[in-house]
Design an enzyme around this catalytic site. Structure first.
Site, PDB file in Angstrom:
ATOM      1  N   CYS A 141       1.013  -1.268   0.026  1.00 56.72           N
ATOM      2  CA  CYS A 141       0.224   0.102  -0.015  1.00 56.72           C
ATOM      3  C   CYS A 141       0.806   1.278  -0.049  1.00 56.72           C
ATOM      4  CB  CYS A 141      -0.910  -0.012   1.069  1.00 56.72           C
ATOM      5  SG  CYS A 141      -2.211  -1.177   1.224  1.00 56.72           S
ATOM      6  N   HIS A 142       1.907   1.365   0.886  1.00 58.68           N
ATOM      7  CA  HIS A 142       2.591   2.698   1.024  1.00 58.68           C
ATOM      8  C   HIS A 142       3.960   2.165   1.053  1.00 58.68           C
ATOM      9  CE1 HIS A 142      -1.458   3.807   2.366  1.00 58.68           C
ATOM     10  NE2 HIS A 142      -1.176   4.598   1.493  1.00 58.68           N
ATOM     11  N   GLY A 143       4.475   0.813   0.901  1.00 53.95           N
ATOM     12  CA  GLY A 143       5.872   0.890   0.743  1.00 53.95           C
ATOM     13  C   GLY A 143       6.746   0.493   2.112  1.00 53.95           C
TER      14      GLY A 143
END
Length: 177
Positions: A141-143
């Site tokens: 999703c956001h790393g």
């Protein structure tokens, strides 16, 4: 003597009335309190047992605990060595591998499968999934990237993957919750 009998009768009536009110009060409170306790299906979901006998070193599985994913991972000696080699002071949420596992069972890492950033499910527990640059878990999703001890190493997640309460009921069964 008539006055004494009147006082005694009045005392008896007062005691009987207070006793009846007390019994009625208990009769109302018990059902009220008992209806607030957890139902059988909720109590059954409060813990889960996982058979870990088929998990080979280096493998992980996903289980479900309280309707959320749980990762159960059998760490290899190399993964344990890598996790122990990390300088804990350099971590955003400093924890050693020993603090995240049970004594004598350091190869079993059990964590909630929910990223601590916004609640996505990280990759890395399934066969062939991206484990990120630190070999643990990777949140697409956001790393956020977690190491082999499921500690946050890179990305926006503020904390390590949560370790739920668990215990080994036998050598091959873990009770989570």
């Amino acid at each position: 003597m008539a006055e004494e009998d009147g006082v005694r009768r009045r005392d008896f009536i007062n005691i009987a009335a207070v006793s009846a009110a007390g019994v009625a009060g208990v009769g109302v409170v018990i059902p009220l309190v008992s209806q607030m306790s957890a139902s059988a299906d909720v109590l059954a979901a409060s813990s889960t047992e996982v058979d870990i006998s088929a998990i080979q070193p280096g493998q992980a599985i996903k289980a479900v605990f309280r309707k959320q994913p749980v990762f159960v991972r059998n760490l290899t000696p190399k993964e344990i060595e890598e996790a122990n080699a990390v300088d804990v002071a350099s971590l955003r949420d400093p924890q050693t591998l020993a603090e995240r596992t049970k004594e004598g069972k350091e190869n079993w890492l059990i964590t909630m499968g929910v990223c601590t950033h916004l609640g996505c499910v990280p990759l890395g527990a399934g066969e062939g999934e991206n484990r990120g640059e630190f070999g643990g878990y990777f949140c697409p999703c956001h790393g956020s990237a977690y190491d082999t001890a499921a500690r946050i190493r890179k990305g926006p997640a503020p904390k390590n993957l949560e370790v739920p309460a668990y215990e080994f009921t036998t050598d091959t069964v873990v009770k989570i919750g």
